[in-house]
Design a protein around this motif. Structure first.
Motif, PDB file in Angstrom:
ATOM      1  N   UNK A 198      17.794   5.492   7.207  1.00 53.26           N
ATOM      2  CA  UNK A 198      16.515   5.235   6.544  1.00 53.26           C
ATOM      3  C   UNK A 198      16.488   3.822   5.968  1.00 53.26           C
ATOM      4  N   UNK A 199      17.566   3.470   5.307  1.00 54.59           N
ATOM      5  CA  UNK A 199      17.667   2.141   4.713  1.00 54.59           C
ATOM      6  C   UNK A 199      17.617   1.058   5.790  1.00 54.59           C
ATOM      7  N   UNK A 200      18.314   1.267   6.883  1.00 53.70           N
ATOM      8  CA  UNK A 200      18.315   0.298   7.977  1.00 53.70           C
ATOM      9  C   UNK A 200      16.931   0.162   8.600  1.00 53.70           C
ATOM     10  N   UNK A 201      16.187   1.255   8.672  1.00 58.05           N
ATOM     11  CA  UNK A 201      14.821   1.212   9.189  1.00 58.05           C
ATOM     12  C   UNK A 201      13.913   0.428   8.257  1.00 58.05           C
ATOM     13  N   UNK A 202      14.061   0.646   6.964  1.00 60.60           N
ATOM     14  CA  UNK A 202      13.256  -0.094   5.987  1.00 60.60           C
ATOM     15  C   UNK A 202      13.587  -1.584   6.059  1.00 60.60           C
ATOM     16  N   UNK A 225       0.862  -5.414   8.723  1.00 64.03           N
ATOM     17  CA  UNK A 225       0.465  -4.443   7.696  1.00 64.03           C
ATOM     18  C   UNK A 225       1.049  -3.065   8.005  1.00 64.03           C
ATOM     19  N   UNK A 226       1.040  -2.696   9.279  1.00 67.66           N
ATOM     20  CA  UNK A 226       1.616  -1.413   9.679  1.00 67.66           C
ATOM     21  C   UNK A 226       3.115  -1.368   9.376  1.00 67.66           C
ATOM     22  N   UNK A 227       3.817  -2.464   9.614  1.00 67.78           N
ATOM     23  CA  UNK A 227       5.261  -2.520   9.331  1.00 67.78           C
ATOM     24  C   UNK A 227       5.537  -2.389   7.834  1.00 67.78           C
ATOM     25  N   UNK A 228       4.758  -3.052   7.010  1.00 66.34           N
ATOM     26  CA  UNK A 228       4.942  -2.957   5.552  1.00 66.34           C
ATOM     27  C   UNK A 228       4.680  -1.525   5.086  1.00 66.34           C
ATOM     28  N   UNK A 229       3.605  -0.922   5.591  1.00 64.65           N
ATOM     29  CA  UNK A 229       3.283   0.448   5.203  1.00 64.65           C
ATOM     30  C   UNK A 229       4.392   1.410   5.635  1.00 64.65           C
ATOM     31  N   UNK A 230       4.902   1.211   6.846  1.00 64.36           N
ATOM     32  CA  UNK A 230       5.968   2.070   7.347  1.00 64.36           C
ATOM     33  C   UNK A 230       7.215   1.947   6.478  1.00 64.36           C
ATOM     34  N   UNK A 231       7.619   0.728   6.176  1.00 59.73           N
ATOM     35  CA  UNK A 231       8.817   0.520   5.365  1.00 59.73           C
ATOM     36  C   UNK A 231       8.664   1.118   3.971  1.00 59.73           C
ATOM     37  N   UNK A 282       9.360  -3.020  -5.096  1.00 58.56           N
ATOM     38  CA  UNK A 282       8.727  -1.862  -4.470  1.00 58.56           C
ATOM     39  C   UNK A 282       7.216  -1.918  -4.664  1.00 58.56           C
ATOM     40  N   UNK A 283       6.795  -2.275  -5.860  1.00 59.80           N
ATOM     41  CA  UNK A 283       5.368  -2.393  -6.159  1.00 59.80           C
ATOM     42  C   UNK A 283       4.754  -3.532  -5.343  1.00 59.80           C
ATOM     43  N   UNK A 284       5.469  -4.639  -5.229  1.00 60.35           N
ATOM     44  CA  UNK A 284       4.980  -5.769  -4.425  1.00 60.35           C
ATOM     45  C   UNK A 284       4.803  -5.357  -2.970  1.00 60.35           C
ATOM     46  N   UNK A 285       5.697  -4.546  -2.449  1.00 59.95           N
ATOM     47  CA  UNK A 285       5.574  -4.071  -1.068  1.00 59.95           C
ATOM     48  C   UNK A 285       4.304  -3.249  -0.891  1.00 59.95           C
ATOM     49  N   UNK A 286       4.008  -2.379  -1.850  1.00 59.59           N
ATOM     50  CA  UNK A 286       2.794  -1.574  -1.737  1.00 59.59           C
ATOM     51  C   UNK A 286       1.535  -2.411  -1.957  1.00 59.59           C
ATOM     52  N   UNK A 346       6.636   3.467   2.991  1.00 61.39           N
ATOM     53  CA  UNK A 346       6.520   4.927   3.077  1.00 61.39           C
ATOM     54  C   UNK A 346       7.878   5.585   3.289  1.00 61.39           C
ATOM     55  N   UNK A 347       8.675   5.009   4.189  1.00 62.02           N
ATOM     56  CA  UNK A 347      10.006   5.574   4.439  1.00 62.02           C
ATOM     57  C   UNK A 347      10.860   5.473   3.184  1.00 62.02           C
ATOM     58  N   UNK A 348      10.802   4.336   2.499  1.00 58.08           N
ATOM     59  CA  UNK A 348      11.592   4.185   1.279  1.00 58.08           C
ATOM     60  C   UNK A 348      11.144   5.193   0.222  1.00 58.08           C
ATOM     61  N   UNK A 349       9.838   5.394   0.097  1.00 59.34           N
ATOM     62  CA  UNK A 349       9.315   6.345  -0.876  1.00 59.34           C
ATOM     63  C   UNK A 349       9.814   7.753  -0.578  1.00 59.34           C
ATOM     64  N   UNK A 350       9.778   8.135   0.673  1.00 61.53           N
ATOM     65  CA  UNK A 350      10.148   9.496   1.049  1.00 61.53           C
ATOM     66  C   UNK A 350      11.649   9.741   1.034  1.00 61.53           C
ATOM     67  N   UNK A 351      12.449   8.729   1.376  1.00 67.43           N
ATOM     68  CA  UNK A 351      13.868   8.955   1.619  1.00 67.43           C
ATOM     69  C   UNK A 351      14.813   8.187   0.694  1.00 67.43           C
TER      70      UNK A 351
END
Length: 134
Positions: free
Chosen positions: A33-37, A79-85, A110-114, A87-92
């Motif tokens: 998960x971390x590597x994906x983010x 934008x899709x990549x930022x949202x994916x990263x 984390x807030x800056x990413x969102x 979201x994955x960090x939030x969930x996992x």
């Protein structure tokens, strides 16, 4: 991305009062998960930079009245990549951390990413609407 009174934890290192260290077990399959983010945030940054340079190129190459569609596609992918990263960090985020890191809160990165997600999405949509004018 994760902070407490005793440490701060980003995507690559954790820091405490004595120094900064690699995240334990970050190179294992348990930390996929971390590597994906990490990968999607790097890809988002690269796409954002490429989108800017493509915009500059299109600014001088496009005929009057044409839209910046290619630039918009690149920004929307970013934008899709930022949202994916994010979201994955939030969930996992609790799955790849050790018990030492369980107590804490989301940090400013984390807030800056969102915040970066809707800004990049808005940028991509603006490029779709934007026309080259005289």
């Amino acid at each position: 991305w994760w902070v407490s009174e005793n440490f701060s934890l980003d995507l690559w290192y954790y820091c405490n009062t004595t120094g900064c260290y690699d995240i334990p077990n970050s190179a294992t399959s348990d930390a996929a998960y971390l590597q994906t983010v990490q990968a999607t945030m790097i890809l988002a940054t690269i796409l954002c930079c490429v989108g800017f340079f493509v915009f500059i190129l299109q600014l001088f190459r496009l005929k009057q009245g044409e839209r910046f569609v290619f630039t918009a596609i690149i920004q929307l992918l970013s934008a899709f990549c930022v949202m994916t990263a994010a979201s994955i960090y939030t969930a996992e985020h609790l799955n790849f951390k050790g018990d030492v890191f369980k107590n804490g809160d989301y940090g400013y990165a984390f807030v800056v990413a969102w915040v970066a997600f809707p800004m990049t999405l808005l940028s991509g949509l603006m490029y779709l609407v934007l026309r080259k004018r005289k």
